[in-house]
Design a protein around this motif. Structure first.
Motif, PDB file in Angstrom:
ATOM      1  N   LYS A  24      49.448  40.020 -12.923  1.00  0.00           N
ATOM      2  CA  LYS A  24      49.861  40.479 -14.242  1.00  0.00           C
ATOM      3  C   LYS A  24      49.186  39.707 -15.368  1.00  0.00           C
ATOM      4  O   LYS A  24      49.166  40.157 -16.507  1.00  0.00           O
ATOM      5  CB  LYS A  24      51.373  40.359 -14.376  1.00  0.00           C
ATOM      6  CG  LYS A  24      52.113  41.338 -13.478  1.00  0.00           C
ATOM      7  CD  LYS A  24      53.621  41.227 -13.707  1.00  0.00           C
ATOM      8  CE  LYS A  24      54.395  41.935 -12.625  1.00  0.00           C
ATOM      9  NZ  LYS A  24      54.589  41.090 -11.423  1.00  0.00           N
ATOM     10  N   SER A  25      48.720  38.513 -15.076  1.00  0.00           N
ATOM     11  CA  SER A  25      48.122  37.691 -16.127  1.00  0.00           C
ATOM     12  C   SER A  25      47.217  36.644 -15.505  1.00  0.00           C
ATOM     13  O   SER A  25      47.180  36.476 -14.288  1.00  0.00           O
ATOM     14  CB  SER A  25      49.228  36.973 -16.916  1.00  0.00           C
ATOM     15  OG  SER A  25      49.863  36.019 -16.074  1.00  0.00           O
ATOM     16  N   PHE A  26      46.549  35.928 -16.383  1.00  0.00           N
ATOM     17  CA  PHE A  26      45.704  34.804 -15.982  1.00  0.00           C
ATOM     18  C   PHE A  26      46.547  33.762 -15.214  1.00  0.00           C
ATOM     19  O   PHE A  26      46.169  33.294 -14.143  1.00  0.00           O
ATOM     20  CB  PHE A  26      45.119  34.177 -17.258  1.00  0.00           C
ATOM     21  CG  PHE A  26      44.166  33.062 -17.017  1.00  0.00           C
ATOM     22  CD1 PHE A  26      42.810  33.310 -16.897  1.00  0.00           C
ATOM     23  CD2 PHE A  26      44.610  31.753 -16.930  1.00  0.00           C
ATOM     24  CE1 PHE A  26      41.909  32.271 -16.683  1.00  0.00           C
ATOM     25  CE2 PHE A  26      43.720  30.705 -16.709  1.00  0.00           C
ATOM     26  CZ  PHE A  26      42.371  30.972 -16.589  1.00  0.00           C
ATOM     27  N   ALA A  27      47.704  33.444 -15.774  1.00  0.00           N
ATOM     28  CA  ALA A  27      48.599  32.462 -15.141  1.00  0.00           C
ATOM     29  C   ALA A  27      49.037  32.941 -13.760  1.00  0.00           C
ATOM     30  O   ALA A  27      49.034  32.182 -12.788  1.00  0.00           O
ATOM     31  CB  ALA A  27      49.824  32.226 -16.027  1.00  0.00           C
ATOM     32  N   HIS A  28      49.397  34.205 -13.695  1.00  0.00           N
ATOM     33  CA  HIS A  28      49.866  34.787 -12.438  1.00  0.00           C
ATOM     34  C   HIS A  28      48.774  34.733 -11.373  1.00  0.00           C
ATOM     35  O   HIS A  28      49.019  34.392 -10.217  1.00  0.00           O
ATOM     36  CB  HIS A  28      50.305  36.238 -12.704  1.00  0.00           C
ATOM     37  CG  HIS A  28      50.981  36.892 -11.540  1.00  0.00           C
ATOM     38  ND1 HIS A  28      50.927  38.242 -11.327  1.00  0.00           N
ATOM     39  CD2 HIS A  28      51.699  36.386 -10.517  1.00  0.00           C
ATOM     40  CE1 HIS A  28      51.591  38.537 -10.224  1.00  0.00           C
ATOM     41  NE2 HIS A  28      52.068  37.423  -9.714  1.00  0.00           N
ATOM     42  N   PHE A  29      47.547  35.029 -11.777  1.00  0.00           N
ATOM     43  CA  PHE A  29      46.393  35.045 -10.869  1.00  0.00           C
ATOM     44  C   PHE A  29      46.208  33.687 -10.183  1.00  0.00           C
ATOM     45  O   PHE A  29      46.139  33.588  -8.961  1.00  0.00           O
ATOM     46  CB  PHE A  29      45.137  35.416 -11.667  1.00  0.00           C
ATOM     47  CG  PHE A  29      43.899  35.604 -10.834  1.00  0.00           C
ATOM     48  CD1 PHE A  29      43.539  36.866 -10.382  1.00  0.00           C
ATOM     49  CD2 PHE A  29      43.090  34.529 -10.498  1.00  0.00           C
ATOM     50  CE1 PHE A  29      42.387  37.058  -9.617  1.00  0.00           C
ATOM     51  CE2 PHE A  29      41.946  34.698  -9.723  1.00  0.00           C
ATOM     52  CZ  PHE A  29      41.599  35.967  -9.278  1.00  0.00           C
ATOM     53  N   TYR A  30      46.167  32.622 -10.990  1.00  0.00           N
ATOM     54  CA  TYR A  30      45.921  31.299 -10.402  1.00  0.00           C
ATOM     55  C   TYR A  30      47.168  30.741  -9.721  1.00  0.00           C
ATOM     56  O   TYR A  30      47.063  29.956  -8.782  1.00  0.00           O
ATOM     57  CB  TYR A  30      45.336  30.345 -11.450  1.00  0.00           C
ATOM     58  CG  TYR A  30      43.902  30.716 -11.749  1.00  0.00           C
ATOM     59  CD1 TYR A  30      42.898  30.435 -10.826  1.00  0.00           C
ATOM     60  CD2 TYR A  30      43.563  31.423 -12.897  1.00  0.00           C
ATOM     61  CE1 TYR A  30      41.584  30.820 -11.048  1.00  0.00           C
ATOM     62  CE2 TYR A  30      42.248  31.812 -13.138  1.00  0.00           C
ATOM     63  CZ  TYR A  30      41.264  31.507 -12.208  1.00  0.00           C
ATOM     64  OH  TYR A  30      39.970  31.899 -12.422  1.00  0.00           O
ATOM     65  N   ALA A  31      48.325  31.169 -10.186  1.00  0.00           N
ATOM     66  CA  ALA A  31      49.560  30.753  -9.515  1.00  0.00           C
ATOM     67  C   ALA A  31      49.587  31.340  -8.100  1.00  0.00           C
ATOM     68  O   ALA A  31      49.984  30.665  -7.144  1.00  0.00           O
ATOM     69  CB  ALA A  31      50.779  31.203 -10.311  1.00  0.00           C
ATOM     70  N   LEU A  32      49.119  32.579  -7.950  1.00  0.00           N
ATOM     71  CA  LEU A  32      49.087  33.229  -6.630  1.00  0.00           C
ATOM     72  C   LEU A  32      48.307  32.382  -5.621  1.00  0.00           C
ATOM     73  O   LEU A  32      48.715  32.202  -4.474  1.00  0.00           O
ATOM     74  CB  LEU A  32      48.427  34.599  -6.722  1.00  0.00           C
ATOM     75  CG  LEU A  32      49.254  35.765  -7.253  1.00  0.00           C
ATOM     76  CD1 LEU A  32      48.380  37.013  -7.350  1.00  0.00           C
ATOM     77  CD2 LEU A  32      50.452  36.040  -6.338  1.00  0.00           C
ATOM     78  N   ASP A  33      47.180  31.859  -6.089  1.00  0.00           N
ATOM     79  CA  ASP A  33      46.322  31.052  -5.222  1.00  0.00           C
ATOM     80  C   ASP A  33      47.039  29.764  -4.795  1.00  0.00           C
ATOM     81  O   ASP A  33      46.980  29.357  -3.633  1.00  0.00           O
ATOM     82  CB  ASP A  33      45.043  30.708  -5.996  1.00  0.00           C
ATOM     83  CG  ASP A  33      43.998  30.050  -5.114  1.00  0.00           C
ATOM     84  OD1 ASP A  33      43.705  30.611  -4.036  1.00  0.00           O
ATOM     85  OD2 ASP A  33      43.479  28.994  -5.485  1.00  0.00           O
ATOM     86  N   PHE A  34      47.734  29.154  -5.751  1.00  0.00           N
ATOM     87  CA  PHE A  34      48.442  27.913  -5.453  1.00  0.00           C
ATOM     88  C   PHE A  34      49.665  28.165  -4.567  1.00  0.00           C
ATOM     89  O   PHE A  34      49.943  27.420  -3.624  1.00  0.00           O
ATOM     90  CB  PHE A  34      48.851  27.231  -6.766  1.00  0.00           C
ATOM     91  CG  PHE A  34      49.365  25.837  -6.588  1.00  0.00           C
ATOM     92  CD1 PHE A  34      48.696  24.923  -5.785  1.00  0.00           C
ATOM     93  CD2 PHE A  34      50.534  25.430  -7.221  1.00  0.00           C
ATOM     94  CE1 PHE A  34      49.171  23.619  -5.620  1.00  0.00           C
ATOM     95  CE2 PHE A  34      51.016  24.130  -7.061  1.00  0.00           C
ATOM     96  CZ  PHE A  34      50.336  23.235  -6.263  1.00  0.00           C
TER      97      PHE A  34
END
Ligand SMILES: [Zn+2]
Length: 556
Positions: free
Chosen positions: A133-143
């Protein structure tokens, strides 16, 4: 030796000691329900260092849950924070316009421009990221994928949802009402003088959407007055808009130092450790604690100040290096071993891990020793046995045979060896089905270690380049290699046993077996010995084999 049970008072393990301290603290403070939490701003690919906090909180929460089932465990992504810097792997032109906006309002990057390696990802995984949904969500998914892989099961909380749902409204009001008191706390704790028109809140500019550029200049109990300043920060430019808006329901956020304790109050968090970068005197932790007491009038959470994890090695620091990000690190080790690395070290000691040394085989050895202590197969440090128990993702496995990692790494490069048979010799009986599974799992990680990190003496595959040691080949050895090449070409499907015999016969007629076999190893490994010659030769790509034998003829 008696088996250690969770939180037994005599347990020497740090986790059990922390749990004991927390339970004593809970009683003293009359805390009803324990709530463990940790937080992170997802501003790009998450570095492996952030795993220390996630692991620590998960380990402690699970040990507490064994005592009190109602213990909550959460992980907050501070996605309301502004983008205040760009990681090197992102396109600067594309993201410049978003600098200063909340991370939850910035579009996610394209997969191939994200700095994350998707070459091994499944279609379903890729889709998940494409739908971020967002930039934050994208990198949070990876973590999240990384720490789930290590068995961490915290419930994920998105800060923007706390704000938008109104859960933060009460603490926002308290903070704004008590702005003067907060200023006094800043002065007392950090010796920091704040300007007269300072307020602990930032609005998402209604015109340009940026939060990092806005300054609240007044609060009337209902609405805040703000300015979006062109030159407030050097990493983003405000649009100059001036406005008045209610601070509630996600129109903006509290400033970081106030935001942290405000989250604790809004969520009911009472246990949260902090990395040592926050724990210095007058630092953000001291500030958060003081704000809790003076401004929010709430109890100060139980702190667990923890140390770093250092990952060394040149391959680690390069931007594409394996193990740089949390996700990549989790691919180096089976989950239990990854967990063991964190459980085994006291939280106040640095974890210093260099995959390019013998750190990975050493870790496997220590883990195996811990297992044997836990299974009471050998006497030893009870703390180590408990570390094995705490490292398990599900139920603790029953006693079984563990194939030694470094032996496996070497032997698997000897194509003539049947690995199960070799380990059966050591065990003294047939491997059971679960033991064969462990062997297969470890083989995967051993292959990875050999390919990427193992010292030269552990690498027994044909080198891709001609080894320097090939210079040592005598004329007779070079000739023998040519004959070997012809011999190999003379049949399509060699039986290795038959080939070995022929290689031996050929050698006997010319330069003798010792010199002959050395020729093969020098040409392909740069060593004087190696796996059994026929099996070894049959593993080499015929194209590489022919090319190499041609090349060595030229070398003086
Ligand atoms: Zn603006």
């Amino acid at each position: 030796m008696t088996k250690t049970t969770i939180n037994s008072p005599q347990s020497p393990h740090w986790v059990d000691k922390v749990v004991e301290q927390i339970l004593a603290w809970q009683k003293k403070q009359s805390v009803k329900k324990l709530h463990v939490d940790d937080m992170k701003t997802p501003s790009g690919r998450v570095h492996v260092g952030a795993l220390r906090g996630v692991m620590l909180h998960d380990i402690v929460a699970k040990a507490l849950q064994a005592q009190q089932q109602s213990t909550k465990s959460t992980y907050v992504f501070n996605d309301m924070d502004p983008m205040d810097g760009l990681p090197a792997y992102l396109n600067e032109q594309e993201y410049q316009q978003h600098m200063g906006k909340p991370l939850c309002k910035i579009p996610p990057p394209q997969l191939d421009k994200s700095g994350i390696d998707f070459s091994q990802a499944t279609a379903a995984e890729k889709k998940q990221y494409q739908q971020a949904k967002s930039f934050a969500h994208f990198y949070a998914l990876d973590f999240i994928a990384a720490f789930r892989q290590l068995g961490c099961s915290q419930k994920i909380v998105w800060s923007h949802q706390l704000y938008e749902s109104g859960q933060m409204d009460k603490v926002i009001k308290i903070a704004l009402d008590k702005t003067e008191l907060i200023k006094q706390v800043y002065q007392k704790i950090a010796n920091y003088e704040l300007p007269a028109n300072w307020h602990p809140f930032q609005v998402n500019c209604e015109q340009c959407g940026k939060v990092g550029t806005t300054l609240v200049t007044a609060w009337d109990g209902q609405q805040v007055t703000y300015e979006c300043q062109p030159n407030k920060v050097d990493w983003a430019q405000g649009c100059g808009h001036q406005g008045k808006v209610s601070p509630f329901g996600g129109t903006g956020k509290l400033l970081w130092k106030v935001d942290w304790p405000a989250h604790w109050v809004a969520m009911g968090v009472n246990i949260e450790g902090a990395g040592k970068d926050h724990t210095s005197a007058g630092g953000s932790r001291d500030m958060a604690n003081a704000l809790l007491e003076k401004v929010f009038e709430s109890i100060v959470p139980f702190d667990i100040p923890y140390e770093w994890i250092l990952l060394r090695g040149a391959k680690m620091s390069s931007s594409k290096g394996v193990g740089t990000s949390a996700r990549e690190f989790t691919q180096l080790l089976p989950a239990e071993l990854g967990r063991f690395l964190f459980v085994n070290k006291h939280y106040n000691q640095v974890i210093d891990f260099d995959p390019q040394t013998m750190a990975i085989p050493d870790l496997f050895d220590e883990y195996d020793q811990a297992a044997q202590i836990f299974w009471q197969q050998e006497p030893g440090d009870e703390r180590l046995g408990r570390a094995f128990e705490l490292s398990q993702l599900k139920t603790v496995p029953k006693a079984h045979f563990l194939p030694r990692f470094r032996d496996l790494a070497l032997w698997m490069q000897h194509p003539e060896l049947d690995l199960a048979e070799e380990f059966e010799k050591i065990k003294g009986s047939a491997l059971t089905k679960p033991e064969l599974q462990v062997l297969a799992d470890r083989q995967h990680y051993a292959q990875l270690w050999v390919n990427r990190y193992a010292p030269a003496e552990y690498q027994l595959g044909a080198t891709s380049e001609i080894p320097a040691a090939a210079k040592q080949l005598s004329a007779a050895q070079k000739k023998y290699l040519q004959q070997v090449d012809q011999l190999l070409d003379s049949q399509a499907n060699w039986d290795p046993q038959e080939l070995q015999q022929q290689l031996f016969e050929l050698a006997k007629k010319t330069l003798g077996a010792r010199q002959a076999f050395q020729a093969i190893y020098l040409a392909f490994l740069g060593k004087k010995s190696g796996p059994r010659a026929a099996w070894f030769l049959l593993e080499i790509d015929p194209k590489l084999r022919k090319q190499r034998i041609k090349e060595v003829q030229k070398k003086q």
